[in-house]
Design an enzyme around this catalytic site. Structure first.
Site, PDB file in Angstrom:
ATOM      1  N   ILE A  14       5.450  -5.223   1.223  1.00 31.00           N
ATOM      2  CA  ILE A  14       4.972  -4.833  -0.100  1.00 31.00           C
ATOM      3  C   ILE A  14       4.528  -3.375  -0.107  1.00 31.00           C
ATOM      4  O   ILE A  14       4.733  -2.659  -1.086  1.00 31.00           O
ATOM      5  CB  ILE A  14       3.831  -5.764  -0.572  1.00 31.00           C
ATOM      6  CG1 ILE A  14       3.458  -5.462  -2.031  1.00 31.00           C
ATOM      7  CG2 ILE A  14       2.606  -5.637   0.319  1.00 31.00           C
ATOM      8  CD1 ILE A  14       4.521  -5.789  -3.024  1.00 31.00           C
ATOM      9  N   SER A  36      -2.307   0.119  10.627  1.00 29.69           N
ATOM     10  CA  SER A  36      -1.582  -1.143  10.604  1.00 29.69           C
ATOM     11  C   SER A  36      -1.368  -1.631  12.020  1.00 29.69           C
ATOM     12  O   SER A  36      -1.145  -0.828  12.935  1.00 29.69           O
ATOM     13  CB  SER A  36      -0.236  -0.972   9.897  1.00 29.69           C
ATOM     14  OG  SER A  36       0.453  -2.201   9.804  1.00 29.69           O
ATOM     15  N   ARG A  37      -1.419  -2.923  12.216  1.00 27.04           N
ATOM     16  CA  ARG A  37      -1.180  -3.479  13.548  1.00 27.04           C
ATOM     17  C   ARG A  37       0.288  -3.366  13.946  1.00 27.04           C
ATOM     18  O   ARG A  37       0.614  -3.192  15.118  1.00 27.04           O
ATOM     19  CB  ARG A  37      -1.605  -4.944  13.587  1.00 27.04           C
ATOM     20  CG  ARG A  37      -3.099  -5.167  13.501  1.00 27.04           C
ATOM     21  CD  ARG A  37      -3.422  -6.651  13.579  1.00 27.04           C
ATOM     22  NE  ARG A  37      -2.768  -7.416  12.513  1.00 27.04           N
ATOM     23  CZ  ARG A  37      -2.729  -8.738  12.450  1.00 27.04           C
ATOM     24  NH1 ARG A  37      -3.292  -9.454  13.411  1.00 27.04           N
ATOM     25  NH2 ARG A  37      -2.141  -9.347  11.441  1.00 27.04           N
ATOM     26  N   LYS A  90      -3.506  -7.732  -4.733  1.00 23.24           N
ATOM     27  CA  LYS A  90      -3.833  -9.072  -5.227  1.00 23.24           C
ATOM     28  C   LYS A  90      -3.476 -10.123  -4.178  1.00 23.24           C
ATOM     29  O   LYS A  90      -2.524  -9.920  -3.399  1.00 23.24           O
ATOM     30  CB  LYS A  90      -3.130  -9.348  -6.555  1.00 23.24           C
ATOM     31  CG  LYS A  90      -1.594  -9.462  -6.468  1.00 23.24           C
ATOM     32  CD  LYS A  90      -1.153 -10.872  -6.138  1.00 23.24           C
ATOM     33  CE  LYS A  90       0.326 -10.963  -5.848  1.00 23.24           C
ATOM     34  NZ  LYS A  90       0.749 -12.276  -5.375  1.00 23.24           N
TER      35      LYS A  90
END
Length: 308
Positions: A14, A36-37, A90
């Site tokens: 996304i 980010s991993r 969201k």
């Protein structure tokens, strides 16, 4: 004014498909770091955790959080405590209480918090809202059916407790409904279908009403093959309104209504930048509250196991 230095946390599908292009197209925002991993963004510093990023890049003004909702509270809490404005993908969190806590913290720290509901920014949503305000609504039917294997292949988090299951897309419909209807609705009854091997539902049938006893019936299903369905149909005294394709197309009595050409995420980031400039927040919990009500009130039915 100089652009807002923005960092993104959670570089998944996304983020790559929607967030990064929308940020790049907004002159009020400058992407300066990512955490980010498993992912990275070319051309900027990348870090394994939000803590490492905030320590190394103190000039970050705002953070966009794109990880699954089960992990969003801790990251948002750390960002707000560091004085950063926060954009929440969201749903804004795994529970109502944790988002309410973040909202109070943002007020205390004097930063903006944005609970983004991207489907509210679909091209035809505002036109649908204007139409419904101008007429008497008789009934509303929501049909939100898609193929989970196409949209969430091998994503285990959506089937875990807190992952929401079919409410992950269904909450998009709820975000539109709670925006376009002129009065609040509340749940009367619900049936949730759980695969025998999962902790989240694969389908839901929801019946809402309001103080005027208008019927709002919603059908969510993750087993639909072929053409996907994201429609909201309203019968009104002025005729039939169909808000179709996730809010991107609108017809009233079979007449196509012209709508905006701006994309959802471009509009979201425009709103986020505006909130930051005004030092305001936008945290509407109505869609998530309806999901919580569905889990609390819904009858649970177990169906066949689901396998990717």
């Amino acid at each position: 004014m100089p652009p807002i230095n923005l960092a993104i946390v959670g570089v998944g599908k996304i983020a790559r498909d929607q967030h990064l292009p929308s940020i790049a197209g907004n002159p009020d925002l400058l992407l300066v770091a990512a955490a980010s991993r498993n992912g990275a963004v070319e051309g900027i510093p990348n870090f394994p955790t939000i803590e490492a990023m905030l320590d190394a890049v103190p000039f970050v003004d705002a953070v966009s959080l794109c990880m699954p909702p089960q992990f969003r509270y801790d990251a948002a809490y750390k960002a707000i405590c560091a004085g950063k404005h926060v954009f929440l993908e969201k749903p804004p969190g795994a529970t109502l209480s944790e988002v309410a806590d973040l909202e109070a913290l943002a007020i205390e720290k004097g930063v903006s918090l944005f609970a983004s509901w991207h489907s509210r920014y679909a091209a035809a949503v505002e036109a649908a809202k204007s139409f419904l305000v101008s007429t008497n609504i008789q009934s509303v039917h929501v049909v939100w059916k898609e193929d989970v294997r196409h949209w969430h292949p091998n994503q285990d988090w959506i089937w875990q407790a807190g992952g929401l299951g079919v409410f992950d897309p269904g909450i998009n419909a709820l975000s539109i409904i709670t925006h376009i209807l002129p009065t609040s609705i509340f749940l009367r009854n619900a049936t949730l279908e759980f695969p025998e091997n999962k902790h989240a539902p694969i389908a839901a049938d929801l019946n809402f009403t309001n103080s005027d006893n208008i019927s709002v019936h919603a059908e969510f299903d993750w087993r639909q093959l072929g053409e996907q369905t994201w429609d909201i149909i309203a019968e009104t005294s002025a005729g039939k309104m169909v808000l179709a394709e996730g809010g991107s197309k609108l017809t009233i009595n079979d007449t196509v209504i012209p709508v905006s050409s701006e994309t959802e995420y471009a509009a979201l980031y425009r709103q986020f930048a505006s909130l930051i400039k005004r030092r305001e927040s936008d945290v509407d919990l109505a869609p998530l509250r309806h999901v919580a009500d569905s889990f609390m009130l819904g009858k649970r039915v177990f169906v066949a196991p689901f396998h990717d």
